[in-house]
Write a protein that holds these residues in place. Sequence first.
Motif, mmCIF file in Angstrom:
data_model
loop_
_atom_site.group_PDB
_atom_site.id
_atom_site.type_symbol
_atom_site.label_atom_id
_atom_site.label_comp_id
_atom_site.label_asym_id
_atom_site.label_seq_id
_atom_site.Cartn_x
_atom_site.Cartn_y
_atom_site.Cartn_z
ATOM 1 N N ARG A 73 35.313 11.066 70.328
ATOM 2 C CA ARG A 73 36.769 10.939 70.349
ATOM 3 C C ARG A 73 37.253 10.661 68.927
ATOM 4 N NH1 ARG A 73 39.165 10.108 75.332
ATOM 5 N NH2 ARG A 73 40.773 8.813 74.366
ATOM 6 N N ASN A 96 39.439 15.388 70.858
ATOM 7 C CA ASN A 96 38.194 15.032 71.523
ATOM 8 C C ASN A 96 37.269 16.247 71.583
ATOM 9 O OD1 ASN A 96 39.358 12.470 72.018
ATOM 10 N ND2 ASN A 96 40.360 13.276 73.849
ATOM 11 N N LYS A 124 36.229 21.588 71.086
ATOM 12 C CA LYS A 124 37.332 20.721 71.503
ATOM 13 C C LYS A 124 37.462 20.725 73.017
ATOM 14 C CE LYS A 124 41.627 21.883 71.424
ATOM 15 N NZ LYS A 124 42.959 22.349 71.045
ATOM 16 N N THR A 125 37.583 19.529 73.600
ATOM 17 C CA THR A 125 37.798 19.400 75.037
ATOM 18 C C THR A 125 39.247 19.065 75.367
ATOM 19 O OG1 THR A 125 37.155 17.052 74.977
ATOM 20 C CG2 THR A 125 35.415 18.677 75.428
ATOM 21 N N SER A 126 39.933 18.372 74.454
ATOM 22 C CA SER A 126 41.329 18.009 74.704
ATOM 23 C C SER A 126 41.974 17.524 73.422
ATOM 24 C CB SER A 126 41.439 16.929 75.786
ATOM 25 O OG SER A 126 40.804 15.738 75.361
ATOM 26 N N ASP A 127 43.330 17.528 73.408
ATOM 27 C CA ASP A 127 44.104 16.928 72.327
ATOM 28 C C ASP A 127 45.478 16.593 72.876
ATOM 29 O OD1 ASP A 127 46.351 18.904 71.339
ATOM 30 O OD2 ASP A 127 44.584 20.167 71.651
ATOM 31 N N ASN A 128 46.231 15.789 72.156
ATOM 32 C CA ASN A 128 47.578 15.414 72.605
ATOM 33 C C ASN A 128 48.631 15.770 71.563
ATOM 34 O OD1 ASN A 128 47.024 13.502 70.642
ATOM 35 N ND2 ASN A 128 47.920 11.796 71.797
#
Length: 202
Positions: A73, A96, A124-128
């Motif tokens: 992360r 992440n 990459k699995t996620s971002d905001n």
Amino acid sequence: MKKLILIAVVFLVGILNTQAQVTVSPGIRGGLNISNLTNFGSSDAKTDFYVGGLVAIRFNKYFTLQPELTYTRQGAEAREYSYESFRSNKVTYELNYVSLGAVAKFHFAGGGFHILGGPSVDFKTSDNFPSYDYNPVGVDVAFVAGLGYTLPNGLTFEARFKQGLIDIYGYDGIDNGYDDYYDNIILNNVFQIGISYTFKVK
């Protein structure tokens, strides 16, 4: 004389076989991430964690190759300013990844200290990041370097620095004619402090 030569050859072959004995030990690793993004305004470091598994392939007392699979992360802390009120608020930007890496460890003779280095490919699995902004690209390539100490029971303490090599917004690296082009490239960088444990396999 021939007997002495034969004994020396047998002795040398025995040493080489002992040195070349390969051991494979699975393990787990985890720790603290202190991450930031280069050229990302007045950003501050973000604190989070990483966790994963490893396989330590020990070729001899001096060298280990260690493939790793890690969930990490990353990101940065930044401030967003409102043009209407001239106020700012703290925003945490998250990136992440699932990281596939391979580090080479060089052990100092007679002790548990080692230095390490190697590449990783991060998916990459996620971002905001806000939807109105650019969406970060899905893959990063990084290089890891660090040092550590391993106890006889397989517990290892390590400090690493991880430098991303691909701009998170996917710039193609072609100079656009502006002097500050390379100053605008945004890269991941992470300082990691953690522990790992390798299981003894007979």
